[in-house]
Design an enzyme around this catalytic site. Structure first.
Site: not given
Ligand code: DOR
Length: 430
Positions: A60, A92, A305, A323
């Site tokens: 991300h 996202n 991730d 999260p």
């Molecule tokens: O912990 C997470 N953070 N899981 C996800 O699927 C999305 C991600 C986020 O974009 O922060």
């Protein structure tokens, strides 16, 4: 004519006697005792392990939209320092990467940063809304050439929509990467449904919410003859489902994060939201099974991730915290700790799970290649004996939400080369 680079005394894949590796014009030009020109840059790297550059299928980078937590430039720096030569930037963002304009924007920003190949992931559904298929074809045909589609952060939970996405992906030679979470089973969930969550009073996120979607989507992928990839596998039961699906010839691949290989829900007792992540940290039995599944190929690869978050979104009460955790600069060390030191993987195995398999899954022709003459010089040099202490504030990301703060970790990336050019040298940005 670019300057030649001579890596002295390295061990490709950590195997055999040390050799010298000559790099010229973006390629590996010689292995053994090749002769270099007088002005070649000579790097003394005795005993270090040479691996193909790492490929992260799940990052991300937060740009556009949350440049206060990460930008494509800072995330690229973190990736290069972590030994990566290619990363996949999840969709996202704000706006969501669900159209050709946004994915081309991300692609161009990655090129401008120039530290790692940034491949945008396209959203499966418009606005990650889960209701209408995004224009996968125009994203695939764009300059970004999108081949991985995911609503990650959210599950494509409508089975008919998932079926259509899988069917459509075949003509695009693409893969659908699923965030497996049946939302009806995780309403209000804050932590893995088990002893720890019960003791602390958190609503639970049951393992079956992941496993039921993985099973469903394996059946759909098999029916469609399409390629499915499962993001961040977190439970032992999912490994069992994957083993079953693979035995039946389903075209499914899967990733596990470094944090799900190392950390367990025992961490929750400190109430520190740095440990809040989706899917949540599971039990010790799950981490054990995930390690074995990665070693025997039931799980194909490691993906970080990497999820940067602002201080105000993490330094707050658990239920309000977002999260996610940083991962790019610590991935190699966590894999060294959990997989290499435990004897589950040798360095050739690390090359497989951190470079070769992710490159194959995403269809990258010039990444995850063998260390051989004539191959592109996308390479990572690792000091297997080094140890270092993690300090979030010293990482290249803007955010500092690492769960490994203060931990001493084994294995360090000393250099990264992208197409024969140092992006990292002596452990620092080149
Ligand atoms: O912990 C997470 N953070 N899981 C996800 O699927 C999305 C991600 C986020 O974009 O922060």
């Amino acid at each position: 004519m670019t300057t030649e680079i001579l890596l002295k005394g390295v061990r490709p894949y950590g195997e055999g006697d040390p050799v010298d590796v000559l790099i010229a014009d973006g390629e590996i030009a010689g292995i053994g005792s090749p002769s270099a020109t007088d002005d070649a840059e000579v790097v003394e790297a005795a005993g270090q392990v040479l691996l193909p550059g790492f490929v992260d299928l799940h990052t991300h980078l937060r740009e556009p939209g949350r440049e206060d937590t990460e930008t494509i430039a800072t995330g690229s720096a973190a990736a290069a320092l972590g030994g990566y030569t290619a990363v996949f930037a999840m969709a996202n963002t704000d706006p969501v990467a669900d159209n050709a304009v946004v994915v081309e924007h991300v692609w161009r920003l990655g090129q401008a940063a120039g530290l790692v190949d940034v491949h945008p992931v396209g959203a499966v559904t418009v606005g990650l809304g889960g209701e209408k298929l995004a224009e996968l074809g125009t994203m695939a045909a764009s300059a970004a050439g999108v081949r991985v589609f995911s609503d990650d952060g959210k599950c494509v939970h409508d089975p008919l929509l998932m079926r259509r996405a899988l069917e459509y992906s075949i003509a695009l030679d693409a893969v659908i990467a699923q965030h497996a979470e049946e939302p009806r089973l995780t309403v209000g969930a804050q932590a893995h449904e088990g002893e720890q969550a019960a003791r602390l009073g958190y609503a639970g996120w049951p393992a079956s919410a992941e496993e039921s979607i993985v099973a469903r989507d394996c059946l759909l992928a098999r029916h469609a003859g399409a390629r499915l990839h499962i993001c961040h596998v977190s439970t032992a039961g999912t490994a069992d489902v994957l083993a079953w699906a693979k035995e039946r010839g389903t075209r499914v691949s899967a990733e596990v994060t470094p944090h799900h290989l190392l950390l367990t829900d025992e961490r929750l007792s400190g109430y520190d939201p740095v440990n809040k992540v989706n899917p949540p940290l599971r039990t010790g039995a799950d981490t054990e099974r995930l390690r074995r599944a990665l070693a025997d190929g039931v799980i194909d690869c490691v993906a970080t991730d990497h999820a940067p978050h602002a201080v105000q979104d993490k330094d707050c009460e658990w239920a309000a915290a977002k999260p996610g955790m940083l991962g790019l600069q610590t991935a190699l060390s966590i894999v060294t700790e959990t997989m290499v030191r435990s004897g589950l993987l040798d360095w050739r195995g690390v090359a497989r799970v951190m470079s070769e398999r992710p490159a194959e899954i995403a269809g990258l022709p010039d990444q995850g290649r063998p260390i051989a003459v004539g191959e592109p010089a996308n390479l990572t040099l690792v000091d297997p004996d080094a140890e270092w202490t993690v300090r979030g504030a010293e990482l290249a990301s803007i955010a500092a939400n690492t769960p490994y703060e203060g931990m001493r970790l084994p294995g360090a990336v000393t250099a990264t080369l992208l197409r024969g050019r140092f992006t990292v040298r002596e452990g620092k940005l080149a």
